[in-house]
Write a protein that holds these residues in place. Structure first.
Motif, PDB file in Angstrom:
ATOM      1  N   SER A   5       0.792  -1.128   0.320  1.00 13.60           N
ATOM      2  CA  SER A   5      -0.558   0.268   0.153  1.00 13.60           C
ATOM      3  C   SER A   5       1.301   1.144  -0.226  1.00 13.60           C
ATOM      4  CB  SER A   5      -0.797  -0.101   1.165  1.00 13.60           C
ATOM      5  OG  SER A   5      -1.984  -0.786   0.740  1.00 13.60           O
ATOM      6  N   LEU A   6       1.251   1.045   1.098  1.00 13.10           N
ATOM      7  CA  LEU A   6       3.007   2.408   0.654  1.00 13.10           C
ATOM      8  C   LEU A   6       3.717   2.895  -1.057  1.00 13.10           C
ATOM      9  CD1 LEU A   6       4.193   4.782   2.381  1.00 13.10           C
ATOM     10  CD2 LEU A   6       5.926   2.689   2.887  1.00 13.10           C
ATOM     11  N   VAL A   7       3.859   1.829  -1.442  1.00 11.38           N
ATOM     12  CA  VAL A   7       4.409   1.698  -2.415  1.00 11.38           C
ATOM     13  C   VAL A   7       3.418   2.240  -3.132  1.00 11.38           C
ATOM     14  CG1 VAL A   7       6.102   0.730  -4.158  1.00 11.38           C
ATOM     15  CG2 VAL A   7       6.762  -0.629  -1.631  1.00 11.38           C
ATOM     16  N   ALA A   8       2.377   2.125  -3.546  1.00 11.88           N
ATOM     17  CA  ALA A   8       1.525   2.245  -4.407  1.00 11.88           C
ATOM     18  C   ALA A   8       0.874   3.604  -4.153  1.00 11.88           C
ATOM     19  CB  ALA A   8      -0.031   1.226  -4.135  1.00 11.88           C
ATOM     20  N   MET A   9       1.093   3.572  -3.310  1.00 12.63           N
ATOM     21  CA  MET A   9       0.430   5.554  -3.142  1.00 12.63           C
ATOM     22  C   MET A   9       2.060   6.611  -3.339  1.00 12.63           C
ATOM     23  SD  MET A   9      -2.207   5.425  -1.401  1.00 12.63           S
ATOM     24  CE  MET A   9      -3.281   5.762   0.245  1.00 12.63           C
ATOM     25  N   MET A  10       2.670   5.953  -3.202  1.00 11.37           N
ATOM     26  CA  MET A  10       4.539   6.600  -3.807  1.00 11.37           C
ATOM     27  C   MET A  10       4.076   5.819  -5.092  1.00 11.37           C
ATOM     28  SD  MET A  10       7.331   4.576  -1.159  1.00 11.37           S
ATOM     29  CE  MET A  10       8.652   5.621  -2.432  1.00 11.37           C
ATOM     30  N   ILE A  11       3.527   4.997  -5.678  1.00  8.00           N
ATOM     31  CA  ILE A  11       3.713   5.685  -7.451  1.00  8.00           C
ATOM     32  C   ILE A  11       2.274   6.241  -7.877  1.00  8.00           C
ATOM     33  CG2 ILE A  11       2.716   3.912  -9.533  1.00  8.00           C
ATOM     34  CD1 ILE A  11       3.333   1.669  -8.460  1.00  8.00           C
ATOM     35  N   ALA A  12       1.551   6.821  -7.000  1.00  2.57           N
ATOM     36  CA  ALA A  12       0.556   7.718  -7.725  1.00  2.57           C
ATOM     37  C   ALA A  12       1.058   8.947  -7.253  1.00  2.57           C
ATOM     38  CB  ALA A  12      -1.126   7.871  -6.140  1.00  2.57           C
ATOM     39  N   GLU A  13       2.149   8.941  -6.329  1.00  2.32           N
ATOM     40  CA  GLU A  13       1.970  10.603  -5.987  1.00  2.32           C
ATOM     41  C   GLU A  13       4.209  10.755  -6.969  1.00  2.32           C
ATOM     42  OE1 GLU A  13       1.996  10.262  -1.712  1.00  2.32           O
ATOM     43  OE2 GLU A  13       0.271  11.799  -2.058  1.00  2.32           O
ATOM     44  N   LEU A  14       4.555  10.300  -6.872  1.00  2.00           N
ATOM     45  CA  LEU A  14       6.326  10.105  -7.534  1.00  2.00           C
ATOM     46  C   LEU A  14       5.809   9.407  -9.058  1.00  2.00           C
ATOM     47  CD1 LEU A  14       7.784   8.964  -3.921  1.00  2.00           C
ATOM     48  CD2 LEU A  14       7.403  11.374  -4.974  1.00  2.00           C
ATOM     49  N   GLY A  15       5.897   8.832  -9.699  1.00  2.00           N
ATOM     50  CA  GLY A  15       5.417   8.155 -10.835  1.00  2.00           C
ATOM     51  C   GLY A  15       6.118   6.665 -10.583  1.00  2.00           C
ATOM     52  N   GLU A  16       6.012   5.997 -11.190  1.00  2.00           N
ATOM     53  CA  GLU A  16       6.676   4.554 -11.414  1.00  2.00           C
ATOM     54  C   GLU A  16       8.132   4.950 -11.419  1.00  2.00           C
ATOM     55  OE1 GLU A  16       3.813   1.872 -13.329  1.00  2.00           O
ATOM     56  OE2 GLU A  16       5.925   0.295 -13.625  1.00  2.00           O
ATOM     57  N   ALA A  17       9.199   5.161 -12.145  1.00  2.87           N
ATOM     58  CA  ALA A  17      10.110   4.879 -12.638  1.00  2.87           C
ATOM     59  C   ALA A  17      11.047   5.846 -10.890  1.00  2.87           C
ATOM     60  CB  ALA A  17      10.759   6.060 -13.812  1.00  2.87           C
ATOM     61  N   LYS A  18      10.376   6.662 -10.646  1.00  2.00           N
ATOM     62  CA  LYS A  18      10.675   7.261  -8.760  1.00  2.00           C
ATOM     63  C   LYS A  18      10.621   6.721  -8.517  1.00  2.00           C
ATOM     64  CE  LYS A  18      12.461  11.370  -6.927  1.00  2.00           C
ATOM     65  NZ  LYS A  18      11.918  12.131  -6.437  1.00  2.00           N
ATOM     66  N   THR A  19       9.281   6.085  -7.735  1.00  2.00           N
ATOM     67  CA  THR A  19       9.175   5.021  -7.559  1.00  2.00           C
ATOM     68  C   THR A  19      10.263   3.957  -7.210  1.00  2.00           C
ATOM     69  OG1 THR A  19       6.948   5.584  -7.290  1.00  2.00           O
ATOM     70  CG2 THR A  19       7.165   4.012  -5.577  1.00  2.00           C
ATOM     71  N   GLU A  20      10.625   3.153  -8.290  1.00  3.85           N
ATOM     72  CA  GLU A  20      11.143   2.329  -8.977  1.00  3.85           C
ATOM     73  C   GLU A  20      12.455   2.083  -7.980  1.00  3.85           C
ATOM     74  OE1 GLU A  20      10.205  -0.046 -11.888  1.00  3.85           O
ATOM     75  OE2 GLU A  20      12.146  -1.231 -11.703  1.00  3.85           O
ATOM     76  N   GLN A  21      13.263   3.673  -8.076  1.00  5.10           N
ATOM     77  CA  GLN A  21      14.699   3.963  -8.156  1.00  5.10           C
ATOM     78  C   GLN A  21      14.640   4.407  -6.633  1.00  5.10           C
ATOM     79  OE1 GLN A  21      15.043   7.803  -9.852  1.00  5.10           O
ATOM     80  NE2 GLN A  21      17.348   7.564  -9.695  1.00  5.10           N
ATOM     81  N   ILE A  22      13.564   4.516  -6.034  1.00  4.81           N
ATOM     82  CA  ILE A  22      13.553   4.506  -4.472  1.00  4.81           C
ATOM     83  C   ILE A  22      13.736   3.539  -3.948  1.00  4.81           C
ATOM     84  CG2 ILE A  22      12.194   5.112  -2.345  1.00  4.81           C
ATOM     85  CD1 ILE A  22      11.424   7.072  -3.833  1.00  4.81           C
ATOM     86  N   VAL A  23      12.172   2.159  -4.071  1.00  3.67           N
ATOM     87  CA  VAL A  23      12.760   1.120  -3.423  1.00  3.67           C
ATOM     88  C   VAL A  23      13.495   0.349  -3.886  1.00  3.67           C
ATOM     89  CG1 VAL A  23      11.558  -1.718  -3.153  1.00  3.67           C
ATOM     90  CG2 VAL A  23       9.936   0.399  -3.733  1.00  3.67           C
ATOM     91  N   LYS A  24      14.756   0.277  -4.783  1.00  5.56           N
ATOM     92  CA  LYS A  24      16.031   0.049  -5.205  1.00  5.56           C
ATOM     93  C   LYS A  24      17.210   0.238  -4.273  1.00  5.56           C
ATOM     94  CE  LYS A  24      15.750  -1.292  -9.855  1.00  5.56           C
ATOM     95  NZ  LYS A  24      15.964  -0.769 -11.719  1.00  5.56           N
ATOM     96  N   GLY A  25      16.707   1.273  -4.097  1.00  5.20           N
ATOM     97  CA  GLY A  25      18.124   1.952  -2.651  1.00  5.20           C
ATOM     98  C   GLY A  25      17.742   1.654  -1.719  1.00  5.20           C
TER      99      GLY A  25
END
Ligand code: FE
Length: 337
Positions: A171-191
């Motif tokens: 759910s947290l990652v889903a919200m991040m996708i909505a607010e930051l976009g998929e590419a940015k969120t993926e970068q963060i989760v990889k981090g």
């Protein structure tokens, strides 16, 4: 089955009571399937029955099992209401056609729009805040800022996370996708993954215990887990940090409920839902699990309020469901197991 047994029981009771000349014409019941355990729900049901005379029968189980059961039972279900945690689960129930839209001015007045389904198929009844928990001996609050910043290399081998299989981080990652976009969120989760001190852990209590033991310095957890752990072990070197206060706010989710598609007693189920959203029942619903009331007119329990006040992210919690599948795929791509 449950309903017919109970009906038989009511009929038997009715016969006996009639013999003594007392009317029980108001004997009504609501059947609830609940993923919240008995000790969290029974006090409110008892209060509801006391106020309305409507009996509440309930079955408790894990959310997955309850959804499967509702689906399998179809029209023959005994359930009038489903109670579960996480908007992702309620969204899924609605998507599966297991809930029904209801109209209630009371619910619309008591529950803010961002904590309920825009189609009114479910309503948040308590708010759960997902925060950063840190080791007070190793981290200063000034070192912390946002969920996103935990991807910074300065946290290398200092982060613990619960498994991505549990809906909370989905759910947290889903919200991040909505607010930051998929590419940015993926970068963060990889981090985040690059910063892990250990493999993802089975639950967040364990993650906090790892932080307290110095195996890592920070983790993400729902605050009620922090509350339970600190109640048992008040001396643990752990504290809450409220992230994203200068931006979008703390990620919140809900525990909530909806009336089932095939409910037998819709008016009574709506009445119960309205009662659960009322000032009378909100503290019973939230306090018992150290959550925040969903109804803004209701005060947070003192023990929970002591953790400090914070800005909640006002994005509609429905997003957690809508983007859940994408979040799961993204976490998988990022190597978050
Ligand atoms: Fe939980």
């Amino acid at each position: 089955m449950l309903r017919s047994c109970f009906n038989r029981y009511l009929t038997a009771m009715f016969c006996c009571v009639t013999l003594f000349g007392t009317s029980v014409s108001h004997a009504e019941q609501v059947v609830v399937y609940s993923a919240r355990i008995e000790q969290l729900i029974k006090p409110m049901f008892d209060a509801f029955t006391k106020e309305t005379g409507i009996a509440v029968k309930f079955v408790t189980d894990k959310e997955g099992a309850l959804l499967a059961r509702l689906k399998a039972e179809g029209k023959n279900t005994s359930a009038d209401m489903l109670i579960t945690s996480d908007a992702g689960n309620l969204w899924e129930a609605a998507r599966e056609g297991l809930l029904r839209p209801i109209e209630s001015k009371t619910l619309e007045a008591n529950i803010p729009a961002y904590l309920r389904d825009p189609q009114n198929q479910w309503f948040g009844l308590s708010v759960r805040a997902r925060t950063i928990i840190y080791n007070t001996q190793k981290v200063k609050p000034a070192d912390l800022s946002t969920y996103e910043a935990l991807a910074d290399p300065k946290w290398k081998e200092r982060l613990c996370l619960r498994t991505s299989k549990k809906v909370y981080n989905q759910s947290l990652v889903a919200m991040m996708i909505a607010e930051l976009g998929e590419a940015k969120t993926e970068q963060i989760v990889k981090g985040w993954v690059a910063n892990l001190a250990t493999d993802p852990l089975s639950d967040e209590t364990k993650a906090m215990e790892f932080v307290a033991a110095g195996k890592c310095d920070v983790t993400l957890a729902n605050t009620y887990y922090y509350g339970r752990l600190m109640e048992k072990n008040p001396s643990l070197p752990l504290a809450i940090f409220w992230p994203n206060q200068a931006s979008n706010g703390v990620h919140v989710n809900i525990s909530g409920a909806g009336v089932t598609r095939h409910a037998h007693n819709v008016p009574a189920a709506i009445k119960l839902l309205e009662f659960l959203s009322s000032e009378k029942a909100q503290n019973l619903f939230a306090d018992v699990n150290m959550e925040y009331p969903a109804n803004p007119k209701v005060k947070t329990a003192p023990a929970v309020a002591a953790w400090g006040s914070f800005k909640q992210n006002p994005i509609n919690v429905t997003t957690a469901g809508e983007l859940q599948a994408e979040a799961v795929k993204l976490m998988d791509r990022a190597g978050y197991r």
